[in-house]
Design an enzyme around this catalytic site. Structure first.
Site, mmCIF file in Angstrom:
data_model
loop_
_atom_site.group_PDB
_atom_site.id
_atom_site.type_symbol
_atom_site.label_atom_id
_atom_site.label_comp_id
_atom_site.label_asym_id
_atom_site.label_seq_id
_atom_site.Cartn_x
_atom_site.Cartn_y
_atom_site.Cartn_z
ATOM 1 C CG HIS A 60 -1.287 26.922 10.008
ATOM 2 N ND1 HIS A 60 -2.282 27.505 10.761
ATOM 3 C CD2 HIS A 60 -0.845 25.866 10.743
ATOM 4 C CE1 HIS A 60 -2.431 26.857 11.899
ATOM 5 N NE2 HIS A 60 -1.577 25.857 11.904
ATOM 6 C CG HIS A 62 0.675 21.670 10.949
ATOM 7 N ND1 HIS A 62 1.874 22.317 11.151
ATOM 8 C CD2 HIS A 62 -0.234 22.311 11.717
ATOM 9 C CE1 HIS A 62 1.692 23.308 12.008
ATOM 10 N NE2 HIS A 62 0.419 23.331 12.358
ATOM 11 C CE1 TYR A 148 -12.908 21.433 4.474
ATOM 12 C CE2 TYR A 148 -12.632 22.691 6.493
ATOM 13 C CZ TYR A 148 -13.359 22.381 5.360
ATOM 14 O OH TYR A 148 -14.539 23.019 5.119
#
Length: 183
Positions: A60, A62, A148
């Site tokens: 996922h 954000h 990342y």
């Protein structure tokens, strides 16, 4: 059917969570990080937006974006990012009958979660949430160890110290964010 209303503020600042369809694809995003970066870059060329914060986790994302003045369209930006990333990968995932009929890939959840940021306190909390998320998920012991993330960019800019998130305060912050997520 639920009514998915999105707040549209021209030039608004938003926090997003975008998930893979199958959370069990536990490293797809980081395994193909270059494809994702290219998809975001290509989208920003067509439809600019400012990246305030971004963290890519194995399954996922954000992020916090600020849209250009008079622009309210984050939905099509996400569509372009998801499409570009999906097209960059071989079609090996399982797809439902519905997705097959629609010609859709089985990589991303169709929707995403968004929150309009309305003040500086929320802005800071959401930026910090992005940065601390890899630590929260147990992926690293220090925020700076996760590659990342825009954390490294923000360290270079002097926004965060390089050791931010590496002390006892982190556990308190994680607890605070967990409480915030449950509201």
């Amino acid at each position: 059917m639920p009514d998915y209303r999105r707040y549209r503020i021209p030039g608004g600042c938003y926090f997003f969570t975008v998930n893979l369809l199958e959370r069990s694809q536990n490293n797809l995003l980081v395994r193909h990080i270059d494809n994702l970066r290219k998809s975001v870059q290509a989208t920003r060329k067509k439809r600019p937006f400012h990246i305030d914060a971004w963290v890519v986790l194995p399954n996922h994302i954000h992020c916090v974006w600020t849209l250009p003045p008079r622009d309210i369209d984050n939905t099509n930006r996400w569509r372009l990012i998801k499409q570009s990333f999906s097209k960059s990968l071989p079609a090996t995932e399982k797809r439902s009958t519905v997705r097959l009929k629609r010609g859709e890939r089985g990589i991303w959840q169709r929707r995403f979660w968004e929150h309009l940021i309305v003040d500086e306190t929320e802005y800071a909390a959401h930026i910090e949430y992005c940065m601390i998320n890899p630590l929260k998920h147990g992926l690293v012991k220090r925020v700076g160890d996760w590659p990342y993330s825009t954390f490294h960019r923000d360290v270079e800019r002097g926004i965060f110290p390089v050791d931010w998130g590496g002390s006892v305060e982190v556990n308190k912050a994680i607890d605070q964010y967990d409480d915030w997520n449950e509201l």
